[in-house]
Design a protein around this motif. Structure first.
Motif, PDB file in Angstrom:
ATOM      1  N   LEU A  44      -0.728   5.619   6.483  1.00 34.73           N
ATOM      2  CA  LEU A  44      -0.780   6.624   7.551  1.00 34.73           C
ATOM      3  C   LEU A  44      -2.226   7.005   7.862  1.00 34.73           C
ATOM      4  O   LEU A  44      -2.581   7.233   9.013  1.00 34.73           O
ATOM      5  CB  LEU A  44       0.032   7.864   7.147  1.00 34.73           C
ATOM      6  CG  LEU A  44       1.551   7.632   7.110  1.00 34.73           C
ATOM      7  CD1 LEU A  44       2.264   8.857   6.547  1.00 34.73           C
ATOM      8  CD2 LEU A  44       2.078   7.290   8.492  1.00 34.73           C
ATOM      9  N   ALA A  45      -3.067   7.036   6.828  1.00 37.08           N
ATOM     10  CA  ALA A  45      -4.475   7.367   7.041  1.00 37.08           C
ATOM     11  C   ALA A  45      -5.141   6.324   7.928  1.00 37.08           C
ATOM     12  O   ALA A  45      -5.976   6.638   8.783  1.00 37.08           O
ATOM     13  CB  ALA A  45      -5.199   7.480   5.701  1.00 37.08           C
ATOM     14  N   ASP A  76       0.842  -1.181   0.000  1.00 35.42           N
ATOM     15  CA  ASP A  76       0.000   0.000   0.000  1.00 35.42           C
ATOM     16  C   ASP A  76       0.888   1.246   0.000  1.00 35.42           C
ATOM     17  O   ASP A  76       2.078   1.171   0.289  1.00 35.42           O
ATOM     18  CB  ASP A  76      -0.901  -0.001   1.247  1.00 35.42           C
ATOM     19  CG  ASP A  76      -2.284   0.539   0.925  1.00 35.42           C
ATOM     20  OD1 ASP A  76      -2.400   1.297  -0.058  1.00 35.42           O
ATOM     21  OD2 ASP A  76      -3.220   0.225   1.644  1.00 35.42           O
ATOM     22  N   THR A  77       0.282   2.382  -0.315  1.00 36.11           N
ATOM     23  CA  THR A  77       1.069   3.606  -0.322  1.00 36.11           C
ATOM     24  C   THR A  77       1.256   4.098   1.113  1.00 36.11           C
ATOM     25  O   THR A  77       0.449   3.810   2.003  1.00 36.11           O
ATOM     26  CB  THR A  77       0.363   4.706  -1.122  1.00 36.11           C
ATOM     27  OG1 THR A  77      -0.867   5.027  -0.467  1.00 36.11           O
ATOM     28  CG2 THR A  77       0.098   4.266  -2.552  1.00 36.11           C
ATOM     29  N   GLN A  78       2.307   4.860   1.306  1.00 32.57           N
ATOM     30  CA  GLN A  78       2.559   5.421   2.631  1.00 32.57           C
ATOM     31  C   GLN A  78       1.382   6.287   3.069  1.00 32.57           C
ATOM     32  O   GLN A  78       0.956   6.252   4.220  1.00 32.57           O
ATOM     33  CB  GLN A  78       3.842   6.245   2.578  1.00 32.57           C
ATOM     34  CG  GLN A  78       4.264   6.760   3.938  1.00 32.57           C
ATOM     35  CD  GLN A  78       5.586   7.491   3.863  1.00 32.57           C
ATOM     36  OE1 GLN A  78       5.943   8.064   2.843  1.00 32.57           O
ATOM     37  NE2 GLN A  78       6.325   7.474   4.957  1.00 32.57           N
ATOM     38  N   THR A  79       0.822   7.028   2.114  1.00 33.86           N
ATOM     39  CA  THR A  79      -0.293   7.912   2.442  1.00 33.86           C
ATOM     40  C   THR A  79      -1.481   7.128   2.991  1.00 33.86           C
ATOM     41  O   THR A  79      -2.073   7.502   4.013  1.00 33.86           O
ATOM     42  CB  THR A  79      -0.742   8.669   1.166  1.00 33.86           C
ATOM     43  OG1 THR A  79       0.411   9.295   0.596  1.00 33.86           O
ATOM     44  CG2 THR A  79      -1.786   9.716   1.501  1.00 33.86           C
ATOM     45  N   GLU A  80      -1.807   6.023   2.307  1.00 35.74           N
ATOM     46  CA  GLU A  80      -2.963   5.248   2.756  1.00 35.74           C
ATOM     47  C   GLU A  80      -2.687   4.551   4.082  1.00 35.74           C
ATOM     48  O   GLU A  80      -3.566   4.453   4.933  1.00 35.74           O
ATOM     49  CB  GLU A  80      -3.352   4.225   1.684  1.00 35.74           C
ATOM     50  CG  GLU A  80      -3.972   4.887   0.463  1.00 35.74           C
ATOM     51  CD  GLU A  80      -4.762   3.912  -0.396  1.00 35.74           C
ATOM     52  OE1 GLU A  80      -4.459   2.724  -0.346  1.00 35.74           O
ATOM     53  OE2 GLU A  80      -5.671   4.368  -1.100  1.00 35.74           O
ATOM     54  N   GLN A 133      -4.029   6.617  11.703  1.00 32.77           N
ATOM     55  CA  GLN A 133      -4.411   7.815  12.473  1.00 32.77           C
ATOM     56  C   GLN A 133      -5.609   7.556  13.368  1.00 32.77           C
ATOM     57  O   GLN A 133      -6.491   6.814  13.031  1.00 32.77           O
ATOM     58  CB  GLN A 133      -4.731   8.958  11.519  1.00 32.77           C
ATOM     59  CG  GLN A 133      -3.464   9.634  11.004  1.00 32.77           C
ATOM     60  CD  GLN A 133      -3.757  10.664   9.934  1.00 32.77           C
ATOM     61  OE1 GLN A 133      -4.906  10.842   9.524  1.00 32.77           O
ATOM     62  NE2 GLN A 133      -2.729  11.344   9.476  1.00 32.77           N
TER      63      GLN A 133
END
Ligand SMILES: [Fe+2]
Length: 311
Positions: A307-308, A301-305, A311
């Motif tokens: 981290l989401a 998965d992407t780092q952005t997803e 959170q």
């Protein structure tokens, strides 16, 4: 829940199902991009409990492929045999349900003889929604699933279903035994051209990667790129990671990644291959301090997803 939910790349909606030994034998549902689950859609059409491992979506439909692999709990109880069995009298079929259906009233089933799939690669609508196209590895000897996995031969087929006429056709894309097909995740449920498959080494080991060009359907073998890992070198499930660094919209701009294990030296690596090169050149690799077992049902998965989620 299925190990293979499908995420619409535009809306972010995640489609999934589960199967059961009791009616409803299939239950369909989805999650919106915020994670809210839809009302469940029970599907009672199946006549007996089946092993429905994977499914597919198009922009308009959800596809439920029922194979000859069935659950036979009484066989286990009475004869002490396997929980999973084969019904060779059954003709595999695919259920086509509008993907935001509230119930199963609009589901239609299309017989596809000898089409026994575990995993789907991708599906799409064509001809203004009149046709559905599904690409999937088809287990030609499904009976080997019950005890001789190393003898399985999964041939990648393209199935075309005409919803108006009911005509179904099936065309082989390669004669090799290929599984775990991956596509650019931005094309899930949409027209795409390239798929990346693990070569049976035998299963569940993969001895290489083959790239197929679906536009070459009908011209013989659709292989356009291939890498063999070499003697006693195997990988688990591969992934395709697209490369959007330059905003490049080309479908096969990216990398195939996998964990690789060299059995002669016991060394393990994480490997990145250039998906566009004819020999799927290894462009980066990382030595691993310990082995990652051959396996599947993972996710990059992407780092952005990530981290989401955290959170
Ligand atoms: Fe799977």
């Amino acid at each position: 829940m299925t190990a293979h939910p499908k995420k619409d790349p535009v809306t972010g909606v995640l489609f999934a199902f589960r199967y059961s030994m009791l009616q409803p034998l299939i239950t369909y549902f989805w999650f919106d991009a915020a994670g809210n689950k839809s009302p469940e859609v029970p599907i009672f059409s199946l006549k007996q409990p089946s092993v429905m491992h994977g499914f597919a979506i198009t922009e308009l439909y959800a596809l439920f492929p029922e194979t000859q692999l069935v659950m036979k709990p009484m066989d286990m109880v009475v004869h002490g045999g396997s929980f999973i069995g084969l019904d060779q009298a059954k003709v595999p079929w695919i259920g086509v349900l509008p993907r935001y259906a509230k119930d199963e009233s609009e589901i239609r089933w299309f017989e596809v003889p000898r089409f026994n799939l575990m995993h789907t690669t991708n599906a799409r609508d064509e001809a203004d929604g009149e046709e559905i196209v599904l690409v999937a590895p088809n287990n030609l000897s499904i009976y080997h699933m019950l005890g001789n996995m190393e003898l399985l031969h999964a041939r990648v087929d393209m199935v075309r279903i005409n919803l108006s006429t009911g005509v179904v056709s099936c065309t082989a894309l390669s004669s090799k035994s290929l599984e775990f097909g991956m596509v650019h995740q931005g094309y899930v449920g949409r027209h795409n051209r390239h798929g990346y498959f693990g070569v049976s080494g035998p299963m569940p080991k993969l001895s290489g990667i083959t790239k197929l060009d679906f536009h070459r359907v009908g011209t013989g073998d659709c292989t356009v790129a291939h890498r063999d890992f070499g003697p006693r070198c195997f990988a688990g499930e591969p992934f395709f990671v697209h490369d959007n660094i330059n905003g490049d919209g080309n479908e096969d701009s990216g990398y195939i990644v996998c964990y690789m294990h060299e059995e002669a030296t016991a060394k393990s690596r994480f490997v990145m291959m250039d998906a566009r090169s004819p020999e799927l050149d290894i462009v980066a690799e990382v030595q691993l301090p310990s082995r990652v077992p051959y396996g599947f049902h993972g996710l990059f998965d992407t780092q952005t997803e990530l981290l989401a989620v955290l959170q």
